[in-house]
Design a protein around this motif. Structure first.
Motif, mmCIF file in Angstrom:
data_model
loop_
_atom_site.group_PDB
_atom_site.id
_atom_site.type_symbol
_atom_site.label_atom_id
_atom_site.label_comp_id
_atom_site.label_asym_id
_atom_site.label_seq_id
_atom_site.Cartn_x
_atom_site.Cartn_y
_atom_site.Cartn_z
ATOM 1 N N THR A 5 0.838 -1.186 0.000
ATOM 2 C CA THR A 5 0.000 0.000 0.000
ATOM 3 C C THR A 5 0.876 1.239 0.000
ATOM 4 O OG1 THR A 5 -1.702 -1.158 1.234
ATOM 5 C CG2 THR A 5 -1.821 1.233 1.225
ATOM 6 N N LEU A 6 0.461 2.256 -0.751
ATOM 7 C CA LEU A 6 1.292 3.430 -0.962
ATOM 8 C C LEU A 6 0.922 4.595 -0.067
ATOM 9 C CD1 LEU A 6 1.303 3.353 -4.860
ATOM 10 C CD2 LEU A 6 2.951 2.338 -3.295
ATOM 11 N N ARG A 7 1.873 5.496 0.084
ATOM 12 C CA ARG A 7 1.618 6.739 0.798
ATOM 13 C C ARG A 7 0.676 7.599 -0.039
ATOM 14 N NH1 ARG A 7 7.015 6.053 0.625
ATOM 15 N NH2 ARG A 7 7.266 7.810 -0.811
ATOM 16 N N PRO A 8 0.018 8.570 0.573
ATOM 17 C CA PRO A 8 -1.007 9.343 -0.134
ATOM 18 C C PRO A 8 -0.517 10.074 -1.375
ATOM 19 C CG PRO A 8 -1.201 9.645 2.232
ATOM 20 C CD PRO A 8 0.087 8.910 1.996
ATOM 21 N N SER A 9 0.720 10.582 -1.379
ATOM 22 C CA SER A 9 1.109 11.463 -2.483
ATOM 23 C C SER A 9 2.614 11.381 -2.691
ATOM 24 C CB SER A 9 0.703 12.896 -2.139
ATOM 25 O OG SER A 9 1.132 13.799 -3.127
ATOM 26 N N PRO A 10 3.085 11.528 -3.956
ATOM 27 C CA PRO A 10 2.306 11.588 -5.198
ATOM 28 C C PRO A 10 1.974 10.175 -5.669
ATOM 29 C CG PRO A 10 4.618 11.942 -5.681
ATOM 30 C CD PRO A 10 4.523 11.721 -4.196
ATOM 31 N N LEU A 11 0.723 9.871 -5.743
ATOM 32 C CA LEU A 11 0.274 8.496 -5.958
ATOM 33 C C LEU A 11 0.694 7.926 -7.309
ATOM 34 C CD1 LEU A 11 -3.286 8.603 -4.356
ATOM 35 C CD2 LEU A 11 -1.165 7.711 -3.395
ATOM 36 N N VAL A 12 0.553 8.691 -8.371
ATOM 37 C CA VAL A 12 0.872 8.149 -9.685
ATOM 38 C C VAL A 12 2.346 7.768 -9.769
ATOM 39 C CG1 VAL A 12 1.032 8.670 -12.149
ATOM 40 C CG2 VAL A 12 -0.989 9.372 -10.861
ATOM 41 N N GLU A 13 3.226 8.662 -9.290
ATOM 42 C CA GLU A 13 4.661 8.376 -9.340
ATOM 43 C C GLU A 13 5.000 7.156 -8.493
ATOM 44 O OE1 GLU A 13 3.276 11.240 -8.853
ATOM 45 O OE2 GLU A 13 4.184 12.758 -10.154
ATOM 46 N N GLN A 14 4.391 7.059 -7.323
ATOM 47 C CA GLN A 14 4.645 5.914 -6.451
ATOM 48 C C GLN A 14 4.131 4.621 -7.077
ATOM 49 O OE1 GLN A 14 3.871 6.396 -2.167
ATOM 50 N NE2 GLN A 14 3.303 8.498 -2.662
ATOM 51 N N ARG A 20 7.189 -0.651 -11.624
ATOM 52 C CA ARG A 20 8.473 -0.755 -12.312
ATOM 53 C C ARG A 20 9.412 -1.709 -11.577
ATOM 54 N NH1 ARG A 20 9.607 4.200 -12.130
ATOM 55 N NH2 ARG A 20 8.681 4.807 -14.123
ATOM 56 N N GLU A 21 9.405 -1.639 -10.259
ATOM 57 C CA GLU A 21 10.257 -2.528 -9.465
ATOM 58 C C GLU A 21 9.851 -3.990 -9.652
ATOM 59 O OE1 GLU A 21 10.100 -1.260 -5.448
ATOM 60 O OE2 GLU A 21 11.293 0.570 -5.786
ATOM 61 N N GLN A 22 8.537 -4.233 -9.709
ATOM 62 C CA GLN A 22 8.060 -5.598 -9.906
ATOM 63 C C GLN A 22 8.505 -6.149 -11.261
ATOM 64 O OE1 GLN A 22 6.549 -7.042 -7.231
ATOM 65 N NE2 GLN A 22 7.064 -5.037 -6.378
ATOM 66 N N ILE A 23 8.494 -5.294 -12.252
ATOM 67 C CA ILE A 23 8.903 -5.717 -13.594
ATOM 68 C C ILE A 23 10.410 -5.958 -13.636
ATOM 69 C CG2 ILE A 23 9.115 -4.953 -15.990
ATOM 70 C CD1 ILE A 23 6.427 -3.478 -15.595
ATOM 71 N N SER A 24 11.181 -5.041 -13.065
ATOM 72 C CA SER A 24 12.642 -5.152 -13.140
ATOM 73 C C SER A 24 13.174 -6.345 -12.353
ATOM 74 C CB SER A 24 13.299 -3.864 -12.644
ATOM 75 O OG SER A 24 13.034 -3.655 -11.273
ATOM 76 N N CYS A 25 12.492 -6.726 -11.270
ATOM 77 C CA CYS A 25 12.970 -7.863 -10.475
ATOM 78 C C CYS A 25 12.446 -9.194 -11.003
ATOM 79 C CB CYS A 25 12.586 -7.687 -9.006
ATOM 80 S SG CYS A 25 10.844 -7.991 -8.640
ATOM 81 N N GLY A 26 11.654 -9.168 -12.066
ATOM 82 C CA GLY A 26 11.192 -10.404 -12.689
ATOM 83 C C GLY A 26 9.878 -10.945 -12.167
#
Length: 231
Positions: A5-14, A20-26
């Protein structure tokens, strides 16, 4: 690596960074389909609109590709690096070697294609370079690059012109940062005025061989200093 779960802001960047991390780590390999927007929104603790914007950002970076009616698929594990960013990260000597390839050919073409307007621009740029020789390093480098830009422009090849424009910012910073720039300018009050005058004269005389030789000699000398400073 689990999604969180992410912090409130900035949501899109987070959201984009998390995905991106999920993709890069496979976690999602190339060719796999991402979960739907609703699933991702629930997992990340954000709205579907936030997920949609995050996926759009990943698509812009070349990591995923939406396929109408099928979903969003992973197409790369590392984001594409745009050309200006790649130039900023590249070794200065590598950038300069490519500059030589472009600009020497441009000088040859300029000697064959220059117009009266080009010659006037070259003379103006040469005079400006001379005037800047007594000023600070940044002003002199700007005047020097302006002259070389005029040479490339006189080749009348829009692709060469655009490529040189991409190189110019990286070249400017490299020359300003050159460790021996100030001592070299102090030892040589003309700061290469003779060779640059010869270059402009060769283009004026429609002499591509002399233009080629003069510019190759000048740029090779700078490249040698750049390689020495990086070693």
């Amino acid at each position: 690596m689990p999604l969180g779960t992410l912090r409130p802001s900035p949501l899109v960047e987070q959201a984009a960074e998390n995905l991106r991390e999920q993709i890069s780590c496979g976690h999602w390999p190339v060719g796999s389909k991402l979960p739907g927007e609703t699933t991702l929104a629930k997992t990340l603790g954000v709205g579907r609109s936030t997920v949609r914007e995050a996926l759009r950002a990943l698509a812009g970076a070349g990591l995923v590709q939406p396929r109408q009616g099928a979903g969003v698929f992973v197409i790369a594990t590392r984001p594409e690096v745009d050309w200006p960013t790649r130039l900023r990260r590249a070794a200065v000597a590598d950038v300069y070697e490519v500059r030589m390839l472009l600009e020497v050919q441009a000088a040859r073409l300029a000697a064959l294609r220059r117009t009266d307007e080009d010659l006037a621009a070259l003379r103006t740029a040469l005079d400006a370079r001379r005037a800047a020789a007594g000023g600070d390093d940044a002003a002199f480098v700007d005047a020097d690059i302006a002259l070389h830009t005029a040479v490339v422009s006189a080749a009348h090849n829009p692709v060469l012109t655009d490529l040189f424009a991409e190189f110019a910012p990286a070249l400017r910073q490299a020359l300003i940062d050159l460790p021996d720039l100030l001592p070299r300018r102090t030892a040589d009050p003309g700061t290469g005025d003779d060779s640059h005058t010869t270059l402009v004269d060769a283009i004026t005389a429609c002499d591509p061989d002399t233009a080629d030789h003069t510019l190759t000699t000048e740029l090779t000398a700078v490249l040698t200093r750049l390689k020495h400073s990086e070693s």
